[in-house]
Design an enzyme around this catalytic site. Structure first.
Site, mmCIF file in Angstrom:
data_model
loop_
_atom_site.group_PDB
_atom_site.id
_atom_site.type_symbol
_atom_site.label_atom_id
_atom_site.label_comp_id
_atom_site.label_asym_id
_atom_site.label_seq_id
_atom_site.Cartn_x
_atom_site.Cartn_y
_atom_site.Cartn_z
ATOM 1 C CB ILE A 19 27.904 31.010 1.985
ATOM 2 C CG1 ILE A 19 27.383 32.335 1.394
ATOM 3 C CG2 ILE A 19 27.626 30.923 3.470
ATOM 4 C CD1 ILE A 19 25.878 32.510 1.558
ATOM 5 N N GLY A 22 32.929 32.956 -6.601
ATOM 6 C CA GLY A 22 32.859 32.614 -8.012
ATOM 7 C C GLY A 22 33.521 33.670 -8.854
ATOM 8 C CE1 TYR A 24 29.906 36.948 -13.439
ATOM 9 C CE2 TYR A 24 27.976 36.086 -12.313
ATOM 10 C CZ TYR A 24 28.677 36.313 -13.480
ATOM 11 O OH TYR A 24 28.159 35.913 -14.684
ATOM 12 N N GLY A 25 32.986 37.288 -7.529
ATOM 13 C CA GLY A 25 33.420 37.744 -6.223
ATOM 14 C C GLY A 25 32.921 36.844 -5.115
ATOM 15 C CB VAL A 27 28.394 34.794 -1.836
ATOM 16 C CG1 VAL A 27 26.973 34.986 -1.319
ATOM 17 C CG2 VAL A 27 28.450 34.981 -3.343
ATOM 18 C CE LYS A 43 24.535 36.211 -4.680
ATOM 19 N NZ LYS A 43 24.495 35.270 -5.764
ATOM 20 C CG ASP A 145 26.517 32.292 -15.464
ATOM 21 O OD1 ASP A 145 26.743 31.266 -16.130
ATOM 22 O OD2 ASP A 145 27.129 32.571 -14.420
#
Length: 326
Positions: A19, A22, A24-25, A27, A43, A145
C-alpha cells in the site's frame, strides 16, 4: 517469540497488498492471523547490525514507541507489535506492526468535493492534530517529518499521527534508497541545517493547516534553497536577530522582502485562524507557538472538543525524564 522478545512476522501476518513505498521502505496491508484476521499495516525497515547485534539506539527508539503505545492516545496510531523477519551478520529486518487506517490526509483532501473542507471540520482536525502532537512532545518525541501523507484519517473523522519518532530506526534504510523526502513541510531551521527541536513540527502543522483550506501545498520548493526562498516570499525576510547563527547560508543570500498578507494565499480563513497560522509559520523557532499553547488558542474556543479535559490524555511531566530526547 524469539529470545529478544520480538515476534516472527512471517508466522503471524499474511500480506494482502503493498500500500505504499517511501524513503523508509515498503508498507503492506496484512491480516493478523492471531487476532481474528484484523487488518494491520506492516512497515518493513532494515537496521544495520554489528558484532553486538542491533544498535542500542534502535532498541531505545523501539522502547520509546512501545512506551507511548501504553497510553493508547486517540490521536496517535497504534503500534501493535515489533517483529523480526530475517537476520544476517550485517542487518536485521524489522517489521513494525501498526493499526491499519484506510486513508491519509492527502487522500482525504483529494476526495473532498467542492467547495472544499468545511471550516468547522478543519478546526476539529487541527485540534486533534495538535492534541496528538502535544502528547508526543510531552514525551520529548519530535516527529521530524510531519506531512499529510502520515496523518491518517479514519472513516469517522478521527485524526491519527503516524511515522513519528522513527528517524534513528529508519536512518540505515534511508541511506539505501533514492526516494526524495519532500521538502514542502520542512521548517526553515531544518532547511538551513541548523539545530532543531519540537518547534519543527509546529511549522509543519502550519503548512498542513494552510493546505486544508487550499487543498494544495503552500510552499512547493524543488531544493532546500528554493524551498526557503518560497517561504520568504510569503512571510518576508526575518531580521538579523532571528537568523540562526550556526548555519553556512547567510541572511544576505536572500533579497529583502516584506511579509505578504497570508489571506492572499489562504482564502476563507477567519481572523483567529489567520492568527494561529502565523504563529505556526513564525521563522524563529524560539518564537513559534507550541502544540500545548496552540490547543488553548481562541481559534478553538467555539469547538465542543475544547470543553473536554485536555489533561485526560497527557502523561505526567515527571515521567518524561527517562525518555529519548533525540
Amino acid at each position: 517469540m524469539e529470545k529478544d522478545g520480538l515476534c516472527r512476522a512471517d508466522q503471524q501476518y499474511e500480506c494482502v497488498a503493498e500500500i505504499g513505498e517511501g524513503a523508509y521502505g515498503k508498507v503492506f496491508k496484512a491480516r493478523d492471523l492471531k487476532n481474528g484476521g484484523r487488518f494491520v499495516a506492516l512497515k518493513r525497515v532494515r537496521v544495520q547490525t554489528g558484532e553486538e547485534g542491533m544498535p542500542l539506539s534502535t532498541i531505545r527508539e523501539v522502547a520509546v514507541l512501545r512506551h507511548l503505545e501504553t497510553f493508547e492516545h486517540p490521536n496517535v496510531v497504534r503500534l501493535f507489535d515489533v517483529c523480526t523477519v530475517s537476520r544476517t551478520d550485517r542487518e536485521t529486518k524489522l517489521t513494525l506492526v501498526f493499526e491499519h487506517v484506510d486513508q491519509d490526509l492527502t487522500t482525504y483532501l483529494d476526495k473532498v468535493p467542492e467547495p472544499g473542507v468545511p471550516t468547522e471540520t478543519i478546526k476539529d482536525m487541527m485540534f486533534q492534530l495538535l492534541r496528538g502532537l502535544d502528547f508526543l512532545h510531552s514525551h520529548r518525541v519530535v516527529h521530524r517529518d510531519l506531512k499529510p501523507q502520515n496523518i491518517l484519517v479514519t472513516s469517522s473523522g478521527q485524526i491519527k499521527l503516524a511515522d513519528f519518532g522513527l528517524a534513528r530506526i529508519y536512518s540505515f534504510q534511508m541511506a539505501l534508497t533514492s526516494v526524495v523526502v519532500t521538502l514542502w513541510y520542512r521548517a526553515p531551521e531544518v532547511l538551513l541545517q541548523s539545530s532543531y527541536a519540537t518547534p519543527v513540527d509546529l511549522w509543519s502543522v502550519g503548512c498542513i493547516f494552510a493546505e486544508m483550506f487550499r487543498r494544495k501545498p503552500l510552499f512547493r520548493g524543488s531544493s532546500d534553497v528554493d524551498q526557503l526562498g518560497k517561504i520568504l516570499d510569503v512571510i518576508g525576510l526575518p531580521g538579523e536577530e532571528d537568523w540562526p547563527r550556526d548555519v553556512a547560508l547567510p541572511r544576505q543570500a536572500f533579497h529583502s522582502k516584506s511579509a505578504q498578507p497570508i489571506e492572499k494565499f489562504v482564502t476563507d480563513i477567519d481572523e483567529l485562524g489567520k492568527d494561529l497560522l502565523l504563529k505556526c509559520l513564525t521563522f524563529n523557532p524560539a518564537k513559534r507557538i507550541s502544540a500545548y499553547s496552540a490547543l488553548s488558542h481562541p481559534y478553538f474556543q467555539d469547538l465542543e472538543r475544547c470543553k473536554e479535559n485536555l489533561d485526560s490524555h497527557l502523561p505526567p511531566s515527571q515521567n518524561t525524564s527517562e525518555l529519548n530526547t533525540a
